[in-house]
Write a protein that holds these residues in place. Sequence first.
Motif, PDB file in Angstrom:
ATOM      1  N   ASP A 180       0.793  -1.245   0.144  1.00  0.00           N
ATOM      2  CA  ASP A 180       0.027   0.082   0.097  1.00  0.00           C
ATOM      3  C   ASP A 180       0.750   1.211   0.089  1.00  0.00           C
ATOM      4  O   ASP A 180       2.050   1.159   0.508  1.00  0.00           O
ATOM      5  N   ASP A 181       0.243   2.344  -0.297  1.00  0.00           N
ATOM      6  CA  ASP A 181       1.082   3.606  -0.301  1.00  0.00           C
ATOM      7  C   ASP A 181       2.707   3.430  -1.289  1.00  0.00           C
ATOM      8  O   ASP A 181       3.407   4.127  -0.729  1.00  0.00           O
ATOM      9  N   PHE A 182       2.575   2.506  -2.057  1.00  0.00           N
ATOM     10  CA  PHE A 182       3.840   2.291  -2.727  1.00  0.00           C
ATOM     11  C   PHE A 182       4.476   3.605  -2.898  1.00  0.00           C
ATOM     12  O   PHE A 182       3.937   4.238  -3.778  1.00  0.00           O
ATOM     13  N   ILE A 202       0.026   2.303  -6.026  1.00  0.00           N
ATOM     14  CA  ILE A 202       0.715   3.545  -6.029  1.00  0.00           C
ATOM     15  C   ILE A 202       0.044   4.541  -5.392  1.00  0.00           C
ATOM     16  O   ILE A 202      -1.432   4.492  -5.769  1.00  0.00           O
ATOM     17  N   ASP A 203       0.683   5.157  -4.539  1.00  0.00           N
ATOM     18  CA  ASP A 203       0.271   6.413  -3.954  1.00  0.00           C
ATOM     19  C   ASP A 203      -0.502   7.142  -4.452  1.00  0.00           C
ATOM     20  O   ASP A 203       0.013   7.752  -5.594  1.00  0.00           O
ATOM     21  N   ARG A 204      -1.558   7.815  -3.779  1.00  0.00           N
ATOM     22  CA  ARG A 204      -2.315   8.820  -4.322  1.00  0.00           C
ATOM     23  C   ARG A 204      -1.556   9.928  -4.698  1.00  0.00           C
ATOM     24  O   ARG A 204      -1.932  10.756  -5.660  1.00  0.00           O
ATOM     25  N   ALA A 236      -3.904   1.781  -8.894  1.00  0.00           N
ATOM     26  CA  ALA A 236      -3.483   3.248  -8.624  1.00  0.00           C
ATOM     27  C   ALA A 236      -4.561   3.836  -7.780  1.00  0.00           C
ATOM     28  O   ALA A 236      -5.661   3.481  -8.119  1.00  0.00           O
ATOM     29  N   GLU A 237      -4.210   4.353  -6.746  1.00  0.00           N
ATOM     30  CA  GLU A 237      -5.076   5.135  -5.660  1.00  0.00           C
ATOM     31  C   GLU A 237      -5.360   6.296  -6.126  1.00  0.00           C
ATOM     32  O   GLU A 237      -4.510   7.168  -6.730  1.00  0.00           O
ATOM     33  N   GLY A 238      -6.601   7.089  -5.506  1.00  0.00           N
ATOM     34  CA  GLY A 238      -6.825   8.380  -5.503  1.00  0.00           C
ATOM     35  C   GLY A 238      -7.060   8.872  -7.018  1.00  0.00           C
ATOM     36  O   GLY A 238      -6.568  10.077  -7.390  1.00  0.00           O
TER      37      GLY A 238
END
Length: 285
Positions: A180-182, A202-204, A236-238
Motif C-alpha cells: 500500500d502507498d507504494f 501506487i500512492d495517491r 492506482a489510488e486516488g
Amino acid sequence: QAKSAGRRVCRLFDSEMQRQADRRLLIHNQLRNALRNNELVLYYQPQHMVSNDELIGLEALVRWQDGRRGIISPAEFIPIAEETDLIIDIGRWVLLEGCHQFVRWHEAGYQVPQLSINVSARQFHHPAFVEHVHEVLAETGMEPSALNLEITESVVLGNTEDTIHKMTELKDLGISFSIDDFGTGYSSLGYLKRLPVDELKIDRSFIQDVPHDTSNMAIVEAVMAMASHLNFTVTAEGVETRQQLEFLRRHKCAFYQGYLACKPLPADAVERYMTRHGSFAAGSV
Ligand code: C2E
Ligand code: MG
Ligand code: MG
Ligand code: MG
C-alpha cells in the motif's frame, strides 16, 4: 537573563508536549471504549478494472462513529492506535467484520471477487497474527483466495525475515498481498524481489497531478515498468479525473480506485453500488 528565558521556553515546550500526550491518552481511552461499544464501522471503497471499469474488489476502510463528534477519519485515530497494542484489537475487529460482511454479500448473491484489508506493521508482526487470520477464516467461512492484505513498506522495514515468513505462510492459504502507498516509504527496492507480493498500490500523491506534473508521471511509468518485470499487478489510488484514468489506461495499469469511480461507502450503499455495477446475480448461489 538568557538562562531564565531559556527555562521559560523549555517549560512552555514541556507543557505543550504534556498537553499533546494527555490528548493522545484521552483519545486512546475513548477509542478503546469505542471498540468495545461497537462504534467502529467499516466503509468500503470499490476497486475497478482500468480497461473496462469492471468492479473487481472492495477495500475496507474503518471509521469511528462518535455520538458527539460524528464520523472520525482513520487518519486521525489509526496512528494513535498504532502506538499501543490497541491496533491489534482494532485490526482483528476490522478483519473479522470485513470478512463477515463479504461472506454475507456472497451468500446473498453479490459477486465481487476480492476484499482488501489494511494491516498495520505492529499488527502484522504480532506473534499471533497468522493465528488470528486462521481464526477469522474459520469463523466466517471467508474464501482465502478472495482476501487481499494491504501492508506498507514500514511492515518490511527492519523485519524482513519475519515478513517473508508470515507472508509465505498466508500465501500458502491462498491470500494475496499488496504493498500500500507504494513509493512513500523509505525502504530500499531490493526487498521487493524477496517478498511474495502480488500487487503494488501506487500512492495517491503520485497520481494527484497527472497529467500536469511530469515528474509524477515519470514515477508512475517507472513503477509500471518495474511491476511488469517483477510480475506484480498495479492499482492506482486516488484517481479523481478522466485524464488520470486515461493516462493509466495508456500505461496498462490494471486497476484503480478513487473518487472518479466512488468514495468509500457504508455497507448498504455498497450493496446498491454493486447492483448498479452488475455484481448482483440473484439466484446464482
Ligand atoms: P489507504 O489504505 O491508503 O486508503 C486510501 C485512502 O485514500 C482512504 O482514506 C480513502 O478514502 C482515500 N481516497 C480514496 N480515493 C480517493 C480520492 O480519489 N481522492 C482522495 N483525496 N482520497 C481518496 P481513509 O479512509 O481516510 O483512510 C486513510 C488511511 O487510514 C488508509 O489509507 C489506511 O492507511 C488507514 N486505514 C483505514 N482503515 C484502516 C484499517 O482498518 N486498518 C489499518 N491498519 N489502517 C486503516
Ligand atoms: Mg489501503
Ligand atoms: Mg493506500
Ligand atoms: Mg494512500
